[in-house]
Design an enzyme around this catalytic site. Structure first.
Site, mmCIF file in Angstrom:
data_model
loop_
_atom_site.group_PDB
_atom_site.id
_atom_site.type_symbol
_atom_site.label_atom_id
_atom_site.label_comp_id
_atom_site.label_asym_id
_atom_site.label_seq_id
_atom_site.Cartn_x
_atom_site.Cartn_y
_atom_site.Cartn_z
ATOM 1 N N LYS A 165 42.782 -2.093 68.179
ATOM 2 C CA LYS A 165 43.411 -1.033 67.478
ATOM 3 C C LYS A 165 44.901 -1.158 67.368
ATOM 4 O O LYS A 165 45.136 -1.094 66.004
ATOM 5 C CB LYS A 165 43.293 0.328 68.072
ATOM 6 C CG LYS A 165 41.537 0.882 68.190
ATOM 7 C CD LYS A 165 41.576 2.052 68.791
ATOM 8 C CE LYS A 165 42.341 2.515 70.055
ATOM 9 N NZ LYS A 165 41.522 1.748 71.175
ATOM 10 N N ARG A 192 40.466 11.709 68.944
ATOM 11 C CA ARG A 192 39.504 11.226 69.759
ATOM 12 C C ARG A 192 38.314 12.081 70.239
ATOM 13 O O ARG A 192 37.571 11.819 71.082
ATOM 14 C CB ARG A 192 40.135 10.560 71.186
ATOM 15 C CG ARG A 192 41.107 9.493 70.919
ATOM 16 C CD ARG A 192 41.415 8.627 72.483
ATOM 17 N NE ARG A 192 42.781 8.268 72.053
ATOM 18 C CZ ARG A 192 42.937 6.973 72.501
ATOM 19 N NH1 ARG A 192 42.244 6.186 73.385
ATOM 20 N NH2 ARG A 192 43.884 6.285 72.267
ATOM 21 N N ARG A 240 50.497 -2.674 82.120
ATOM 22 C CA ARG A 240 50.183 -1.262 81.879
ATOM 23 C C ARG A 240 49.295 -0.353 82.983
ATOM 24 O O ARG A 240 48.554 -1.327 83.468
ATOM 25 C CB ARG A 240 49.432 -1.165 80.503
ATOM 26 C CG ARG A 240 50.051 -0.532 79.356
ATOM 27 C CD ARG A 240 49.356 -0.311 78.165
ATOM 28 N NE ARG A 240 48.263 0.592 78.030
ATOM 29 C CZ ARG A 240 47.487 0.847 77.142
ATOM 30 N NH1 ARG A 240 47.745 0.407 75.765
ATOM 31 N NH2 ARG A 240 46.502 1.817 76.960
ATOM 32 N N ARG A 256 38.032 4.336 81.179
ATOM 33 C CA ARG A 256 38.700 4.571 79.754
ATOM 34 C C ARG A 256 37.290 4.120 78.990
ATOM 35 O O ARG A 256 37.022 4.864 77.934
ATOM 36 C CB ARG A 256 39.763 3.641 79.613
ATOM 37 C CG ARG A 256 40.899 3.965 80.143
ATOM 38 C CD ARG A 256 42.024 3.271 80.180
ATOM 39 N NE ARG A 256 42.402 2.309 79.057
ATOM 40 C CZ ARG A 256 42.946 1.068 78.831
ATOM 41 N NH1 ARG A 256 43.196 0.549 79.958
ATOM 42 N NH2 ARG A 256 43.190 0.734 77.739
ATOM 43 N N ARG A 296 46.004 -8.461 79.463
ATOM 44 C CA ARG A 296 47.296 -7.779 79.141
ATOM 45 C C ARG A 296 47.955 -7.217 80.380
ATOM 46 O O ARG A 296 49.232 -7.105 80.398
ATOM 47 C CB ARG A 296 46.914 -6.894 78.161
ATOM 48 C CG ARG A 296 48.214 -5.904 77.872
ATOM 49 C CD ARG A 296 47.863 -4.869 76.882
ATOM 50 N NE ARG A 296 47.282 -3.833 77.229
ATOM 51 C CZ ARG A 296 46.703 -2.932 76.359
ATOM 52 N NH1 ARG A 296 46.454 -2.832 75.243
ATOM 53 N NH2 ARG A 296 45.831 -1.841 77.117
HETATM 54 P P1 AP5 Z 1 45.048 -3.796 71.604
HETATM 55 O O1 AP5 Z 1 45.510 -4.203 70.163
HETATM 56 O O2 AP5 Z 1 46.072 -3.113 72.571
HETATM 57 O O3 AP5 Z 1 43.796 -2.783 71.710
HETATM 58 P P2 AP5 Z 1 43.660 -1.481 71.582
HETATM 59 O O4 AP5 Z 1 42.283 -1.081 71.002
HETATM 60 O O5 AP5 Z 1 44.940 -0.613 70.894
HETATM 61 O O6 AP5 Z 1 43.733 -1.133 73.302
HETATM 62 P P3 AP5 Z 1 44.324 -0.094 74.097
HETATM 63 O O7 AP5 Z 1 44.368 -0.372 75.616
HETATM 64 O O8 AP5 Z 1 45.642 0.409 73.520
HETATM 65 O O9 AP5 Z 1 43.322 1.377 73.639
HETATM 66 P P4 AP5 Z 1 43.434 2.640 74.437
HETATM 67 O O10 AP5 Z 1 42.555 3.655 73.548
HETATM 68 O O11 AP5 Z 1 42.756 2.536 75.676
HETATM 69 O O12 AP5 Z 1 44.701 3.125 74.639
HETATM 70 P P5 AP5 Z 1 45.830 4.157 74.080
HETATM 71 O O13 AP5 Z 1 47.049 3.449 74.313
HETATM 72 O O14 AP5 Z 1 45.474 4.314 72.664
HETATM 73 O O15 AP5 Z 1 44.384 -5.021 72.017
HETATM 74 C C1 AP5 Z 1 44.393 -5.274 73.563
HETATM 75 C C2 AP5 Z 1 44.661 -6.663 73.997
HETATM 76 O O16 AP5 Z 1 43.863 -7.522 73.516
HETATM 77 C C3 AP5 Z 1 46.068 -6.971 73.991
HETATM 78 O O17 AP5 Z 1 46.669 -7.703 74.742
HETATM 79 C C4 AP5 Z 1 46.071 -7.899 72.507
HETATM 80 O O18 AP5 Z 1 47.137 -8.723 72.436
HETATM 81 C C5 AP5 Z 1 44.730 -8.498 72.710
HETATM 82 N N1 AP5 Z 1 44.018 -8.829 71.556
HETATM 83 C C6 AP5 Z 1 43.796 -7.709 70.295
HETATM 84 N N2 AP5 Z 1 43.228 -8.555 69.516
HETATM 85 C C7 AP5 Z 1 42.528 -9.854 69.847
HETATM 86 C C8 AP5 Z 1 41.878 -10.589 69.677
HETATM 87 N N3 AP5 Z 1 41.357 -10.759 68.134
HETATM 88 N N4 AP5 Z 1 41.538 -11.800 70.409
HETATM 89 C C9 AP5 Z 1 42.101 -11.715 71.490
HETATM 90 N N5 AP5 Z 1 42.985 -10.945 72.011
HETATM 91 C C10 AP5 Z 1 43.191 -9.855 71.196
HETATM 92 O O19 AP5 Z 1 45.544 5.298 75.037
HETATM 93 C C11 AP5 Z 1 46.242 5.145 76.116
HETATM 94 C C12 AP5 Z 1 45.690 6.556 77.009
HETATM 95 O O20 AP5 Z 1 46.854 7.507 76.499
HETATM 96 C C13 AP5 Z 1 44.296 7.317 76.755
HETATM 97 O O21 AP5 Z 1 43.619 6.630 77.761
HETATM 98 C C14 AP5 Z 1 44.550 8.777 77.125
HETATM 99 O O22 AP5 Z 1 45.015 8.778 78.324
HETATM 100 C C15 AP5 Z 1 46.040 8.752 76.343
HETATM 101 N N6 AP5 Z 1 45.743 9.187 74.970
HETATM 102 C C16 AP5 Z 1 45.960 8.495 73.800
HETATM 103 N N7 AP5 Z 1 45.543 8.836 72.667
HETATM 104 C C17 AP5 Z 1 44.855 10.193 72.901
HETATM 105 C C18 AP5 Z 1 44.254 11.091 72.307
HETATM 106 N N8 AP5 Z 1 44.105 11.089 70.980
HETATM 107 N N9 AP5 Z 1 43.792 12.443 73.059
HETATM 108 C C19 AP5 Z 1 43.999 12.367 74.338
HETATM 109 N N10 AP5 Z 1 44.635 11.434 75.082
HETATM 110 C C20 AP5 Z 1 44.897 10.279 74.489
HETATM 111 MG MG MG Z 2 46.533 0.475 71.618
#
Ligand code: AP5
Ligand code: MG
Length: 187
Positions: free
Chosen positions: A13, A88, A133, A144, A127
């Site tokens: 994402k 979410r 992280r 998660r 990562r």
């Molecule tokens: P990346 O692009 O970072 O993927 P992502 O889908 O953004 O993964 P996240 O880990 O950020 O998702 P998340 O939903 O768990 O975390 P968030 O920060 O939103 O890619 C991942 C890795 O893969 C990277 O190293 C990248 O380089 C690599 N990659 C990407 N594409 C690739 C490809 N095609 N091939 C190979 N490698 C690739 O949320 C974190 C926390 O915040 C949540 O758990 C929650 O506690 C809180 N939070 C956030 N939003 C909310 C909400 N709306 N409500 C409540 N709590 C929330």
């Molecule tokens: Mg992300």
């Protein structure tokens, strides 16, 4: 364009949101990134959010919704935005709808990025070595993924009933995935 990206942790994402938002000249807004910058800065919001994030649980809607409402009121979001990681929960969908309705607007498109569970776990463990992280440990990654399946996956049918969901394969090269997303949005 007012866009929402859905997809499990590690689906890409954040990676894709930055590229697609640049392409469309709109801001990419990641609630996870906003929480993490608050954690780094040691704000009250960051202290609260960290407890949930480190356990792989969602931060309470009350906190998250207020944060997004404030962010969307900033001038750069006037021409559109790409939300990465919000909404979410079904309650967050209702709040986002209400925020936009005050300006007579709606979410125009939702991109659901899919990827195999093994692939996303592999990406996040990789990562962890690079970025360190706090929530990229095997146990927390597993939690998660569960929380996503329970609380967020239902949003694909909720938005699906509005006919605005584009399901995009997130496997393969980053450039290829970006191409698929842009093609889906143009079509
Ligand atoms: P990346 O692009 O970072 O993927 P992502 O889908 O953004 O993964 P996240 O880990 O950020 O998702 P998340 O939903 O768990 O975390 P968030 O920060 O939103 O890619 C991942 C890795 O893969 C990277 O190293 C990248 O380089 C690599 N990659 C990407 N594409 C690739 C490809 N095609 N091939 C190979 N490698 C690739 O949320 C974190 C926390 O915040 C949540 O758990 C929650 O506690 C809180 N939070 C956030 N939003 C909310 C909400 N709306 N409500 C409540 N709590 C929330
Ligand atoms: Mg992300």
């Amino acid at each position: 364009m007012r866009l929402v990206f859905l997809g499990p942790p590690g689906a890409g994402k954040g990676t894709q949101a930055r590229r697609v938002a640049d392409n469309l000249s709109i801001p990419a807004i990641s609630t996870g990134d906003i929480f993490r910058s608050n954690v780094s800065a040691g704000t009250e919001l960051g202290v609260l959010a960290k407890r949930y994030m480190d356990a792989g649980e969602y931060v309470p809607d009350s906190v998250t919704n207020d944060m997004v409402r404030a962010r969307l009121a900033e001038p750069d979001a006037e021409r559109g935005f790409l939300l990465d990681g919000y909404p979410r929960t079904t309650a967050q969908v209702e709040v986002l709808d209400a925020i936009l309705a005050t300006s007579g607007l709606t979410v125009e498109a939702v991109v659901e990025i899919t990827a195999d569970a093994d692939e996303v776990v592999g990406r996040l463990l990789k990562r962890a070595e690079i970025e360190g992280r706090a929530d990229d440990t095997e146990d927390v990654i597993r939690r998660r993924l569960e929380v996503y399946a329970e609380q967020t996956e239902p949003l694909t049918s909720l938005y699906g009933s509005r006919g605005i969901v584009h399901r995009v394969d997130g496997m393969g090269a980053v450039d290829d995935v970006t191409g698929r997303i842009l093609a889906a949005l143009e079509g």
